[in-house]
Scaffold this active site. Structure first.
Site, mmCIF file in Angstrom:
data_model
loop_
_atom_site.group_PDB
_atom_site.id
_atom_site.type_symbol
_atom_site.label_atom_id
_atom_site.label_comp_id
_atom_site.label_asym_id
_atom_site.label_seq_id
_atom_site.Cartn_x
_atom_site.Cartn_y
_atom_site.Cartn_z
ATOM 1 N N GLY A 72 5.269 -66.456 3.111
ATOM 2 C CA GLY A 72 4.664 -67.477 3.951
ATOM 3 C C GLY A 72 4.221 -66.906 5.288
ATOM 4 O O GLY A 72 4.639 -65.813 5.686
ATOM 5 N N CYS A 73 3.375 -67.647 5.982
ATOM 6 C CA CYS A 73 2.815 -67.160 7.242
ATOM 7 C C CYS A 73 3.887 -67.077 8.325
ATOM 8 O O CYS A 73 4.051 -66.034 8.959
ATOM 9 C CB CYS A 73 1.646 -68.035 7.675
ATOM 10 N N TYR A 74 4.615 -68.165 8.553
ATOM 11 C CA TYR A 74 5.681 -68.116 9.562
ATOM 12 C C TYR A 74 6.728 -67.054 9.217
ATOM 13 O O TYR A 74 7.134 -66.274 10.097
ATOM 14 C CB TYR A 74 6.362 -69.475 9.689
#
Lengths: 355, 355, 355, 355
Positions: free
Chosen positions: A158-160
């Site tokens: 995921g990005c975070y």
């Protein structure tokens, strides 16, 4: 810059979810990849129409029509498929693609959480089949890159979590910070929530606005905790705030932790440079300099900086990425490179777009 | 994506004005050019320091220090020099560079206006030497590309003129519109005025603001009129409004003209597609579709659309570019390609960054 | 600043469409009106819930729940009703409200076009009943303010027509410009299209983007032409471009026309200052100064500036408003003031919010 | 909305620093104050010119010319003076103004830090005279409002401290959180750094960018620590990150602390509502709802929300203000009201501008 090498040596790529932001970014980046060729762009909702109807920026670039989602047809046209589909969709789609003999790189969140129960608690829908959860390799390249080589199925982080884990792991691995003390204040541009329309992506509501959402409730929390747990060997629980910045691209993760000893900025700079010295995409800022999201815009870099504070005994670690590149499509191609045994940064050497 | 071909065959490039927005964009684009290699980045004000001090996005990408401005030193290091310097500076610099044997592509406005008196009237400072004005080839590639081949000195067009002229010339050449009736309502992002600080680039003054400036007084007016005069064979005078949009990149030129006959949207689409059929960077939208600046973001495209109005007998022509790419650095590299006899789009095949 | 005068003397106000941008702006402005009191906020979709659920900025300010749409109930609670409803809805709603004895100020476009056939051509749905079309007074206060006094039903002008007509009428009335030559290049912030969600209001699609839409097809064209026709006594046809600016509020109308004689900037400044000398909300800029949208932000002003060009014989007129204030809610309250025989600017003396 | 009450009863106001953002916001707000009248707008740099030259939004609103800075002249024209001057300037100016018999509300940071040594360490220039430091009452109205009544000299709090302290003090006072554990992740719009031009306020550098600055080094740190020390009775040291958001107005302070017991969201909501129940400008959000900066835009509100996390034993407190209103000019007028014995919210009842 497509087509600068001979076509014959290229592997063939299909992209499912081509009409989302992750999908069109895969197109942008793969167009310039010297050893990959997009042979099918796929959208269940818009099959049969040109992609440039919905994305005029692709006029003259992608001229074939969108294909529908059919595993055996995809397997005829492609060697590798990227699934840039919503969570809950990938879990139904991926098994068929793998069975059809395709290599799969999944950009949804469906195969990141290894524990089905945890998945269901945070994602609020049924977990994928356990055998596929086990098969999926978590493709955080700088940390688990070796595990990606030669596998058929990668779950793209995921990005975070990407911004956060790359910022925390060297210090945690070195034992310099207390995992129990970790607080993550994360900020994202609006593209992170995709192209779907809602009040939370309405221009007039977001512009000149800064807002928090899903505080302590974001589905990326168990992903971060799972990886930190792997790294430390014990369960880790983090405080995690997500906030929306009035901008399109970019994530900053500002991380706070208690230091286990006396370390200064230079110590952290040196530790991280050493840790990432073989890795082309992590750039460690000099002492007293903190990265900004625009400095990685459109590129696959993750930039990191530090503020170790003797007054409080805490360190502040700041990490930035472009959420659609290093946080999605770029890292997915980095995983492709690793799977294929190519150079990690092949076709990904983009200089950030600045200003 | 640098370095994907052998180094030996590359021509060597120097960039004067590397710490301006035109300069750093040249760096971004040339990094990925297969036949060019940046050997010197030059700044009179910051010589001796790393460029990443002022532009951290170039960390690990450009590692050499900035050089000072010295024609003979440049000539030792480079074959071609881009001068991305302010108007008034290039006129002093270019003669020495040419004499030192360098090929020069000038991105300032100094060598665009062929008549010295006109230059001084609009630019408010002394014109360059007449012999150099005559030597400079005006590099609007889609229109005058043939003249660029094999020359040593190209004057790169202005951003507003590029968008405007590419939008007007096919219709004017065909005799479909009345040159006397031309009204140009142009809009630009803030990067167009450079990195210098002033109240008109102050975030709090520009954000949530739309404003006009230099109405009928912009120095790009004589450039547009000069080229339209060449094309029509008689003097042309235009109404020209420049306006500042709260965004960083992008120009839209909205142009109005009286039609000389009855033409509809399809007629214009067909005319323009025919006119630009050999040109990789002009994309003509279908009837009823108008381009948006974001659809060319970060790329060298110029997109054009039309609204021919039977009610008024007027046509509205809309043309968009990225002002720093097609309006500056990208077109300069397109000129480099033409000078060198390479493919016009070599190293410039960027897919627009969207969203 | 509510409540600074005795409650007893206040007229009672109901707002239908309180959950749209026009509605909440009416609330903001009327909260500070010394002679008006909001007694009912109405929304067909959200009746029974607090308005602060959808608009937290109204927390502690509007504490009553939203009411449903019922003419007789409204008539019990209020003396005047503002209908900030979509076009097509007002036409069904207004007759009942008038019959219930309410004064009505309609912010939709339904009662602006006096010719039903023209309405249906541009609005693409059935026109309101002819008797009500005739009854509605077009409330462009600076031009037709006298007609508003003492009437029961006002049709509030559109945002683009307000900026455009206030910019054109003095010059047209004076015979200084040729009505046949009028070209209007209009730009609007995103709030103009309301709170509904769609790709054209999606942050990631609009931010860093400038785009044209409905070129020569916007439903405000017949409104502008109708009024210009009234003023000149003959049919007027205009070229009209609408464009979306990446900002929330603000309209700029840039207008071009052929001058009928030789006039310079000072002439225009003097003409307009004379024309609007009794009007508190039109501010005419000095020669060589053009207004910017932010200079009227949050206020009811319309600012105007000029560039008369001797080279082309054309004049450029630039007019700006805040589309939600002077282009909607503010002008509606200005109409309320006129209907009630109060000072035109009562409760509307807001200084623009800057920066 | 100026002039709605008789002029005779009004106190006369002078504003030093009228050409900064704090100064023009004082003008905007005081124009609508029923008991105050601006009699002198003052700027050392632009004396003798109309303020609308630099701020066209004030055209027709402030028609007098700017005055120079002269204490005795100010004392003739005014009863109260706001000094919206840079830090380092106020310390030289204020003593003379007080001696001339004026009441002074100082918006600079010069009189906030009571310990001269601490001031010099963080502000990097000489501290004001100690006697004036002692005389200045710190005007955080909701906490120290009683101390402001009847004094002559108020030091208006900083923007970050206002948002932060209002968010922390009720929980600290109640003993619910551990002061040693406080981490503050603060974000501000660009107007916070004033109208001066620099690369850090350049539109192209800030737009589509999120960046940290002065991490653990901001001069508002000792102000926060001083007040928290007063409240707790012992020294408090905080971790404090400041970050720049691509927007003009607004501050969000996201605060983290270890809870001293088991409290849930409702507990915090109830505690804060009780604490601020007499205070018109603090609004406490319901459980599970967090405030956004736009919800207080242009208004004097401070909105607060909570996320108490049983998993980690920490609470996240989110507080937002408009930095130029509650963080500067609005709170300064709130202090004026308290000094004069007026209602705290007189002339400050602005509904936030939304969207």
């Amino acid at each position: 810059m497509p087509g600068e090498q001979g076509e014959t040596s290229k592997i063939r790529i299909a992209i499912v979810g081509s009409t989302g932001y992750g999908g069109v970014e895969l197109i942008r980046l793969l167009q310039a990849h010297p050893l990959a060729e997009i042979t099918s762009v796929i959208s269940s909702s818009s099959a049969g129409t040109p992609i440039s109807d919905g994305f005029p920026h692709l006029t003259d670039i992608i001229v074939q029509n969108l294909d529908g989602v059919n595993a055996s047809e995809i397997a005829e046209k492609a060697d590798v498929v990227f699934t840039a589909t919503p969570s809950g969709v990938s879990s139904k789609l991926v098994p068929g693609l793998l069975e059809a003999g395709l290599k799969v790189i999944d950009l949804s969140g469906d195969y990141r959480i290894k524990d089905g129960e945890t998945y269901e608690k945070w994602y609020k829908h049924p977990a994928p089949e356990q055998s596929y959860l086990e098969k999926a390799v978590y493709g955080l390249c700088e940390i688990f890159g070796e595990e990606v080589t030669d596998v058929d199925f990668v779950s793209n982080p995921g990005c975070y979590p990407t911004a956060t884990l790359l910022g925390l792991i060297p210090a945690i691995s070195a034992g310099w910070i207390d995992p129990k003390s970790i607080i993550i204040d994360a900020k994202s541009g609006v593209s992170g929530s995709g192209r779907g329309t809602s009040l939370t992506s309405h221009y007039a509501e977001i512009n000149e606005n800064f807002k928090a959402y899903k505080v302590n409730k974001h589905q990326h929390i168990p992903e971060i905790e799972q990886v930190l747990g792997q790294v430390t060997g014990e369960p880790v629980t983090v405080t995690f705030t997500t906030q929306l910045v009035p901008m399109t691209r970019g994530i900053m993760s500002t991380m706070y932790a208690q230091m286990n000893g006396v370390y200064n900025d230079e110590d952290f700079v040196e530790l991280y440079r050493q840790y990432y010295k073989e890795r082309p995409f992590v750039r460690v800022r000099d002492k007293g300099i903190w990265p900004a999201t625009k400095e990685v815009y459109g590129s696959n870099y993750c930039d990191v900086g530090f503020a170790a504070d003797a007054r409080t005994g805490r360190v502040t670690i700041i990490s930035v990425i472009d959420n659609i590149v290093k946080g999605a499509a770029g890292q997915a191609i980095q995983n492709l490179n690793l799977m294929m045994g190519w150079e990690e940064n092949l076709g990904l050497g983009y200089t950030p777009v600045y200003p």
